[in-house]
Design an enzyme around this catalytic site. Structure first.
Site, PDB file in Angstrom:
ATOM      1  N   TRP A 102       0.818  -1.219   0.000  1.00 46.04           N
ATOM      2  CA  TRP A 102       0.000   0.000   0.000  1.00 46.04           C
ATOM      3  C   TRP A 102       0.847   1.263   0.000  1.00 46.04           C
ATOM      4  CZ3 TRP A 102      -4.338  -0.885  -1.960  1.00 46.04           C
ATOM      5  CH2 TRP A 102      -5.010  -2.082  -1.735  1.00 46.04           C
ATOM      6  N   ASP A 173      -1.251   6.406   7.039  1.00 43.86           N
ATOM      7  CA  ASP A 173      -2.292   5.503   6.536  1.00 43.86           C
ATOM      8  C   ASP A 173      -2.521   4.461   7.626  1.00 43.86           C
ATOM      9  OD1 ASP A 173      -3.874   3.589   5.354  1.00 43.86           O
ATOM     10  OD2 ASP A 173      -2.623   3.333   3.577  1.00 43.86           O
ATOM     11  N   LYS A 197     -11.957  -2.124   7.270  1.00 41.62           N
ATOM     12  CA  LYS A 197     -11.057  -3.090   7.887  1.00 41.62           C
ATOM     13  C   LYS A 197     -11.290  -3.219   9.387  1.00 41.62           C
ATOM     14  CE  LYS A 197      -7.481  -2.485   4.389  1.00 41.62           C
ATOM     15  NZ  LYS A 197      -7.615  -3.821   3.800  1.00 41.62           N
TER      16      LYS A 197
END
Length: 359
Positions: A102, A173, A197
């Site tokens: 990511w 993040d 998530k």
């Protein structure tokens, strides 16, 4: 199959009481005769939903008054574009630690939009089994901020402590360990997290951004404009009403459990159970540097691709869902988010132990 446990990395497991409350309120939200799926985002009913969610999140994360809490669509991936467009308007340049899939995606998105990205350190050559760190020789003069993926969902690593010796605003993040581990918001210029998530269903992304970083940026799409969303209380356009409502219910559930510190203790206990099993196993292994191991995403493998697939298949037959690893790396993965009961972790360990005895 009597009990099912969902170990998916996202969308992840939701608290059972939240699911029941959604079911109860679905046909008539707060006695309105309308479903949450159809109420107006301009109504007092929804204003209360979004305002309560903001306040509960502020309480849980101890968000200082000089930060804005915003609700965006587009998932965490959308913030790979929004962050540089809002925050890198001076030098059009950002710094980044390459800790995995990511972080690499964030790098590529910024490059595609015309920003320069300085990769300060990368552990790609080590297969991302440990975390990269800031270089002492890093020249900060021309970078607008530093991007760090706090928890790497695919690689199973986490920055448990934040060390930012630079003067740059830190953009974190935090998608896959949001509210699962205590961090000080004051250490960040901006935090973002896709809800699916660890907070709620897919469809909404949380952005927490410091006031001094909000500025009018020319030629930025309105749908990505932090300053505009702060001014409009995230109601510039029709927001993801249901996703915000469900996330709000999860926030209230978290408060009832005792908050983030209680959740972190719970997650540390469960992840230790799993890592202790893996460390003594003669069949399964975890290759992540122990100090960098994630509390929420445990990566493991037998070392044999076909056997890994067999493990995932048989686990599903036992009601242990979605332990197949990410398609980019293979192997196996179990995600222990806040709503995962300890019984689920123990059931997975028991299954893996029995599988090991047979093989």
């Amino acid at each position: 199959m009597s009990t099912v446990y969902n170990f998916s990395a996202g969308p992840g497991v939701l608290p059972a009481p939240v699911i029941k409350q959604i079911q109860k309120e679905l046909t008539s939200f707060h006695g309105s005769g309308m479903s949450i799926l159809e109420i107006s985002h301009r109504s007092t009913l929804f204003e209360n939903v979004i305002d309560n969610a903001k306040q509960d999140l502020k309480d849980l994360m101890q968000v200082p008054d000089n930060y804005q809490i915003l609700f965006f669509q587009g998932g965490g991936t959308g913030q790979f574009a929004a962050a540089p467009m809002n925050l890198a308007s001076k030098h059009h340049r950002l710094a980044l630690l390459d800790s995995g899939h990511w972080a690499s995606k964030a790098h590529d998105e910024a490059i595609k939009l015309g920003y320069q990205v300085d990769v300060l350190d990368s552990t790609k050559s080590e297969h991302y089994h440990e975390l990269p760190h800031l270089s002492l020789t890093f020249n900060q003069k021309n970078d607008d901020y530093l991007h760090v993926t706090i928890n790497n969902t695919i690689e199973g690593t986490t920055y448990h402590q934040i060390n930012n010796p630079t003067h740059l605003p830190l953009v974190g993040d935090m998608s896959s360990n949001f509210l699962a581990e205590r961090y000080s918001v004051k250490d960040f210029g901006m935090i973002f997290a896709g809800a699916q998530k660890n907070l709620g269903p897919a469809g909404v992304t949380i952005v927490i951004v410091r006031d001094d970083l909000l500025k009018k940026v020319p030629k930025i799409p309105s749908i990505l404009d932090y300053s505009l969303f702060a001014k409009k209380n995230s109601l510039y356009n029709t927001p993801p009403v249901f996703s915000i409502y469900a996330a709000g219910l999860v926030l209230k559930w978290l408060k009832k459990q005792g908050g983030v510190d209680v959740m972190e203790s719970h997650n540390r206990k469960q992840s230790k159970m799993m890592y202790d099993f893996l460390d003594q196993s003669k069949l399964f292994r975890n290759d992540v540097k122990p100090s960098d191991r994630s509390l929420t995403n445990t990566i493991f493998t037998t070392g044999d691709q076909k056997l890994d697939l067999q493990v995932a298949k048989e686990a599903t037959q036992h009601g242990l869902m979605s332990i197949k690893g990410h398609r980019s790396v293979g192997g196996l993965r179990a995600s222990f988010y806040n709503a995962m009961p300890t019984a689920g972790v123990q059931s997975l360990i028991d299954f893996l132990h029995d599988f090991e005895k047979k093989h």
